[in-house]
Write a protein that holds these residues in place. Structure first.
Motif, PDB file in Angstrom:
ATOM      1  N   GLY A 103       0.785  -1.223   0.000  1.00  0.00           N
ATOM      2  CA  GLY A 103       0.000   0.000   0.000  1.00  0.00           C
ATOM      3  C   GLY A 103       0.817   1.273   0.000  1.00  0.00           C
ATOM      4  O   GLY A 103       0.270   2.369   0.143  1.00  0.00           O
ATOM      5  N   ARG A 104       2.134   1.160  -0.179  1.00  0.00           N
ATOM      6  CA  ARG A 104       2.977   2.357  -0.112  1.00  0.00           C
ATOM      7  C   ARG A 104       3.192   3.020  -1.463  1.00  0.00           C
ATOM      8  O   ARG A 104       3.681   4.146  -1.522  1.00  0.00           O
ATOM      9  CB  ARG A 104       4.330   1.994   0.503  1.00  0.00           C
ATOM     10  N   THR A 105       2.870   2.339  -2.540  1.00  0.00           N
ATOM     11  CA  THR A 105       2.981   2.932  -3.874  1.00  0.00           C
ATOM     12  C   THR A 105       1.621   2.879  -4.544  1.00  0.00           C
ATOM     13  O   THR A 105       0.953   1.842  -4.529  1.00  0.00           O
ATOM     14  CB  THR A 105       4.005   2.180  -4.739  1.00  0.00           C
ATOM     15  N   ALA A 106       1.211   4.011  -5.111  1.00  0.00           N
ATOM     16  CA  ALA A 106      -0.076   4.099  -5.790  1.00  0.00           C
ATOM     17  C   ALA A 106       0.132   4.561  -7.224  1.00  0.00           C
ATOM     18  O   ALA A 106       1.070   5.308  -7.523  1.00  0.00           O
ATOM     19  CB  ALA A 106      -0.990   5.065  -5.056  1.00  0.00           C
ATOM     20  N   MET A 107      -0.754   4.114  -8.106  1.00  0.00           N
ATOM     21  CA  MET A 107      -0.783   4.586  -9.492  1.00  0.00           C
ATOM     22  C   MET A 107      -2.176   5.137  -9.752  1.00  0.00           C
ATOM     23  O   MET A 107      -3.182   4.505  -9.405  1.00  0.00           O
ATOM     24  CB  MET A 107      -0.481   3.442 -10.452  1.00  0.00           C
ATOM     25  N   ILE A 108      -2.227   6.315 -10.385  1.00  0.00           N
ATOM     26  CA  ILE A 108      -3.496   6.957 -10.713  1.00  0.00           C
ATOM     27  C   ILE A 108      -3.473   7.352 -12.183  1.00  0.00           C
ATOM     28  O   ILE A 108      -2.553   8.046 -12.626  1.00  0.00           O
ATOM     29  CB  ILE A 108      -3.731   8.200  -9.840  1.00  0.00           C
ATOM     30  N   ALA A 109      -4.484   6.892 -12.941  1.00  0.00           N
ATOM     31  CA  ALA A 109      -4.558   7.181 -14.373  1.00  0.00           C
ATOM     32  C   ALA A 109      -5.729   8.108 -14.644  1.00  0.00           C
ATOM     33  O   ALA A 109      -6.853   7.873 -14.181  1.00  0.00           O
ATOM     34  CB  ALA A 109      -4.726   5.891 -15.169  1.00  0.00           C
ATOM     35  N   GLY A 110      -5.478   9.173 -15.423  1.00  0.00           N
ATOM     36  CA  GLY A 110      -6.511  10.135 -15.758  1.00  0.00           C
ATOM     37  C   GLY A 110      -6.988   9.994 -17.184  1.00  0.00           C
ATOM     38  O   GLY A 110      -6.346   9.354 -18.026  1.00  0.00           O
ATOM     39  N   SER A 111      -8.125  10.617 -17.463  1.00  0.00           N
ATOM     40  CA  SER A 111      -8.701  10.521 -18.805  1.00  0.00           C
ATOM     41  C   SER A 111      -7.872  11.261 -19.845  1.00  0.00           C
ATOM     42  O   SER A 111      -8.070  11.081 -21.046  1.00  0.00           O
ATOM     43  CB  SER A 111     -10.129  11.078 -18.796  1.00  0.00           C
ATOM     44  N   ASP A 112      -6.926  12.118 -19.399  1.00  0.00           N
ATOM     45  CA  ASP A 112      -6.071  12.822 -20.361  1.00  0.00           C
ATOM     46  C   ASP A 112      -4.867  11.975 -20.775  1.00  0.00           C
ATOM     47  O   ASP A 112      -4.040  12.419 -21.579  1.00  0.00           O
ATOM     48  CB  ASP A 112      -5.604  14.151 -19.776  1.00  0.00           C
ATOM     49  N   GLY A 113      -4.748  10.775 -20.221  1.00  0.00           N
ATOM     50  CA  GLY A 113      -3.636   9.893 -20.589  1.00  0.00           C
ATOM     51  C   GLY A 113      -2.463   9.946 -19.640  1.00  0.00           C
ATOM     52  O   GLY A 113      -1.515   9.170 -19.787  1.00  0.00           O
ATOM     53  N   ASP A 114      -2.497  10.844 -18.665  1.00  0.00           N
ATOM     54  CA  ASP A 114      -1.405  10.920 -17.696  1.00  0.00           C
ATOM     55  C   ASP A 114      -1.570   9.844 -16.620  1.00  0.00           C
ATOM     56  O   ASP A 114      -2.676   9.637 -16.102  1.00  0.00           O
ATOM     57  CB  ASP A 114      -1.366  12.290 -17.023  1.00  0.00           C
ATOM     58  N   VAL A 115      -0.472   9.176 -16.288  1.00  0.00           N
ATOM     59  CA  VAL A 115      -0.458   8.202 -15.197  1.00  0.00           C
ATOM     60  C   VAL A 115       0.621   8.631 -14.215  1.00  0.00           C
ATOM     61  O   VAL A 115       1.785   8.807 -14.592  1.00  0.00           O
ATOM     62  CB  VAL A 115      -0.165   6.779 -15.701  1.00  0.00           C
ATOM     63  N   THR A 116       0.256   8.816 -12.954  1.00  0.00           N
ATOM     64  CA  THR A 116       1.214   9.275 -11.954  1.00  0.00           C
ATOM     65  C   THR A 116       1.426   8.206 -10.889  1.00  0.00           C
ATOM     66  O   THR A 116       0.494   7.492 -10.515  1.00  0.00           O
ATOM     67  CB  THR A 116       0.718  10.564 -11.271  1.00  0.00           C
ATOM     68  N   ALA A 117       2.661   8.108 -10.441  1.00  0.00           N
ATOM     69  CA  ALA A 117       3.008   7.216  -9.333  1.00  0.00           C
ATOM     70  C   ALA A 117       3.185   8.050  -8.076  1.00  0.00           C
ATOM     71  O   ALA A 117       3.783   9.143  -8.113  1.00  0.00           O
ATOM     72  CB  ALA A 117       4.290   6.451  -9.652  1.00  0.00           C
ATOM     73  N   TRP A 118       2.684   7.521  -6.941  1.00  0.00           N
ATOM     74  CA  TRP A 118       2.694   8.263  -5.681  1.00  0.00           C
ATOM     75  C   TRP A 118       3.271   7.412  -4.560  1.00  0.00           C
ATOM     76  O   TRP A 118       3.022   6.211  -4.481  1.00  0.00           O
ATOM     77  CB  TRP A 118       1.279   8.694  -5.300  1.00  0.00           C
ATOM     78  N   ASP A 119       4.006   8.086  -3.679  1.00  0.00           N
ATOM     79  CA  ASP A 119       4.534   7.440  -2.478  1.00  0.00           C
ATOM     80  C   ASP A 119       3.536   7.686  -1.337  1.00  0.00           C
ATOM     81  O   ASP A 119       3.278   8.835  -0.961  1.00  0.00           O
ATOM     82  CB  ASP A 119       5.898   8.035  -2.128  1.00  0.00           C
ATOM     83  N   LEU A 120       2.972   6.579  -0.796  1.00  0.00           N
ATOM     84  CA  LEU A 120       1.995   6.691   0.281  1.00  0.00           C
ATOM     85  C   LEU A 120       2.565   6.223   1.619  1.00  0.00           C
ATOM     86  O   LEU A 120       1.809   5.785   2.495  1.00  0.00           O
ATOM     87  CB  LEU A 120       0.737   5.876  -0.053  1.00  0.00           C
ATOM     88  N   THR A 121       3.876   6.294   1.776  1.00  0.00           N
ATOM     89  CA  THR A 121       4.457   5.912   3.059  1.00  0.00           C
ATOM     90  C   THR A 121       3.810   6.695   4.188  1.00  0.00           C
ATOM     91  O   THR A 121       3.471   6.155   5.246  1.00  0.00           O
ATOM     92  CB  THR A 121       5.978   6.148   3.042  1.00  0.00           C
ATOM     93  N   ASP A 122       3.628   7.986   3.951  1.00  0.00           N
ATOM     94  CA  ASP A 122       2.813   8.802   4.847  1.00  0.00           C
ATOM     95  C   ASP A 122       1.504   9.045   4.101  1.00  0.00           C
ATOM     96  O   ASP A 122       1.418   9.901   3.216  1.00  0.00           O
ATOM     97  CB  ASP A 122       3.503  10.130   5.162  1.00  0.00           C
TER      98      ASP A 122
END
Length: 472
Positions: free
Chosen positions: A221-240
Motif C-alpha cells: 500500500g505504499r505505492t499508488a498509481m493513478i490514471a486520468g482521462s487525459d492519458g497521464d499516469v502518476t506514481a505516488w509514495d503513500l508511506t505517509d
C-alpha cells in the motif's frame, strides 16, 4: 465277379480335390461371415456411440437451460450426461452447474467496481458516489446460515461517481477515484471506522475535469498509481498516507482504460483507449522507462497483472494473451486463447497468475486455469445475478471471487472447486446418491432413447449415480 469289363476305376485324387475345395469354400464363407459380422458390429457400435454422444449433449443442453429455474433437475441431467458420455462439453456443463452451488447473492445493489483484500476477508463494492465496505468473515463461515445484509461502513466524500477502486493486499489502504478527477486515500485498519487520509486532484483544463479512469496499489500500500482521462499516469509514495508524494509521471497518447501494478511497485502495465498496451519500469529515475509493448492482433481493451508481477493478461473483444515477465525487459507471449464474451470489461489474476477471471457483456464470468501458461484451460463459468458483469475480483489464492454488475454483486467461495473439477462424478454424487430421473422426465428430456440401455428396465426411476458408463 468284381468289376465289369471296361468299367472306369474311381480316381481317389479327384475325391481329395473335391473335399479340399469344399473345405476351402467353407473356410472362405466362414471368414466372410466373420468379416461381415465384425463390420456390422463396428457400424452398430459407431451408430450407438453417436446416439450416446447426441443423448449426452442433449441432456447437457437441457441442464444448462434449467440451471436457474430448477437447479436440482439441472444437476441430475448434467451428471447423467457425463455418465453417458464424458467429454469436454458435458463435463464443462456439469462443472458450471456445480460451481453455481458455491455462490451467494451478496447484494442486489448495482456495482460498477469491486475489490478484495489478499486474504479475501475485506470487500469493496462501488456504486454512485460512494463505496461500501464489507467484512466477509461471516459470509464465508458455512456454520452461519443467516448472513448479514448490512455493510460495515461506507466511504463517502466524492462529488461525482466513483469509477476506480483499489484495495491493498492487507486490506488496510484504499484508493477511490471519481469522475471529477479526485482520488481519496483511506485508512481501513478498522473496516468499521474508515479514516480519510488525503485527496489527490488531477489537473484540469478550462472545460473538462480529468476523470480518474483507473487506480492501483502495491502489496504494502505504499505505492499508488493513478490514471486520468487525459492519458497521464502518476506514481505516488503513500508511506505517509496523509501526505502523498508524487514520484513520477508517464504521458500516453489517449485516455487510459486499464492499469496494473506489481506487488513491489516496480512495474506497471497500462492500456490506452487506442489499444496500446505498455509495460513501465518504475524503478528507474523519473520519467519511468518503457521496456516493452504488448500487442494482440486486434485492439486491446483490458489488462491485468499478477501480484508478483510475473504474469500479464491482455484482452480484447475475442482473445486474451498471456505474457510471461520473468525477464521484464523481454516479455514472452506464452499463449493466446479465444474467449466467448464478445467484449472484455474486466480481468483479475491470482497472486502468482495461475488463475484468471474474465468478465464482459454476459451473465457469467469465465474462470481460467493458467497453471500451464502455454495451455490455458477453462475451469468454469461463474453465472452471477446480473445480465452483464462489469467488474470482478479474486483473492490471492483464487479461493474467493466477486462478480458485479447492474443487477448486483455475487460472492463465490471457490476453495473446493479444484477438487470438484478433479473428481467431478464423485463430487456430483457426494451427498446426492439418491439423485434420480423419473420416467416422465426421461421421456421429456431424453426423447426416444431407450431407458434400459442405462438402467434396469423395471426401475421406476433412473438412479443417476448408477447409470451404466459408456463402454466404448
Amino acid at each position: 465277379m468284381n468289376d465289369l469289363p471296361g468299367a472306369r476305376q474311381a480316381d481317389p485324387r479327384g475325391n481329395v480335390r473335391w473335399r479340399t475345395s469344399a473345405i476351402v469354400l467353407a473356410a472362405c464363407l466362414a471368414v466372410c461371415l466373420v468379416v461381415a459380422g465384425l463390420a456390422w458390429k463396428r457400424e452398430h457400435d459407431r451408430v450407438s456411440a453417436q446416439e450416446r454422444v447426441a443423448l449426452a449433449h442433449g441432456l447437457a443442453l437441457h441442464a444448462a437451460e434449467l440451471r436457474d429455474a430448477d437447479h436440482s433437475t439441472a444437476r441430475n441431467l448434467g451428471l447423467a450426461a457425463v455418465k453417458i458420455h464424458s467429454d469436454g462439453q458435458t463435463r464443462a456443463g456439469l462443472i458450471d452447474t456445480l460451481a453455481r452451488e458455491h455462490s451467494s447473492e451478496f447484494t442486489l445493489e448495482a456495482s460498477s467496481e469491486v475489490a478484495l483484500s489478499g486474504d479475501g476477508r475485506i470487500a469493496l463494492t462501488g456504486h454512485g458516489d460512494e463505496v461500501s465496505v464489507w467484512d466477509l468473515t461471516t459470509w464465508l463461515d458455512p456454520k452461519i446460515v443467516e448472513k448479514p445484509s448490512d455493510r460495515v461502513a461506507a466511504l463517502k466524500g466524492h462529488k461525482e461517481n466513483v469509477g476506480a477502486v483499489a484495495l491493498s493486499f492487507d486490506g488496510r489502504t484504499v484508493l477511490t477515484g471519481d469522475d471529477d478527477g479526485t482520488t481519496i486515500v483511506w485508512d481501513l485498519t478498522d473496516p468499521a471506522k474508515p479514516i480519510r487520509m488525503a485527496a489527490v486532484v488531477n489537473k484540469r483544463d478550462a472545460e473538462y475535469a480529468n476523470s480518474v479512469e483507473a487506480v492501483a496499489l502495491s502489496r504494502d500500500g505504499r505505492t499508488a498509481m493513478i490514471a486520468g482521462s487525459d492519458g497521464d499516469v502518476t506514481a505516488w509514495d503513500l508511506t505517509d498516507r496523509s501526505r502523498p508524494a508524487r514520484l513520477s509521471m508517464t504521458a500516453h497518447a489517449s485516455s487510459i482504460r486499464d492499469l496494473g501494478l506489481s506487488a513491489d511497485g516496480a512495474i506497471a502495465v497500462t492500456v490506452e483507449n487506442k489499444g496500446t498496451v505498455t509495460l513501465w519500469d518504475l524503478t528507474a529515475p523519473s520519467p519511468p522507462v518503457k521496456p516493452a509493448d504488448l500487442a494482440l492482433p486486434a485492439k486491446s481493451v483490458a489488462a491485468a497483472m499478477s501480484t508478483d508481477g510475473r504474469v500479464v493478461l491482455v484482452g480484447n473483444a475475442r482473445q486474451v494473451g498471456v505474457w510471461n515477465l520473468d525477464d521484464r525487459s523481454r516479455p514472452v507471449n506464452a499463449a493466446v486463447f479465444d474467449v466467448p464474451l464478445a467484449d472484455m470489461y474486466d480481468m483479475a489474476l491470482t497472486f502468482e497468475g495461475k488463475t484468471a477471471l474474465l468478465a464482459g457483456p454476459s451473465d457469467s464470468a469465465i474462470l481460467w486455469d493458467l497453471s500451464a501458461p502455454s495451455r490455458p484451460a477453462r475451469i468454469a463459468a461463474l453465472k452471477g445475478y446480473s445480465q452483464e458483469i462489469n467488474s470482478v475480483a479474486l483473492s490471492a489464492d483464487g479461493g474467493i471471487a466477486l462478480t458485479a454488475g447492474p443487477g448486483g454483486v455475487s460472492l463465490w467461495n471457490l476453495k473446493d472447486l479444484s477438487e470438484v473439477v478433479a473428481n467431478l462424478e464423485y463430487a456430483a454424487c457426494l451427498g446426492h446418491t439418491g439423485a434420480e430421473i423419473s420416467k416422465a422426465d426421461w421421456a421429456r428430456y431424453a426423447g426416444s432413447a431407450d431407458w434400459s440401455d442405462y438402467g434396469e428396465e423395471d426401475w421406476d426411476t433412473l438412479a443417476v449415480c448408477l447409470i451404466r458408463p459408456d463402454s466404448t
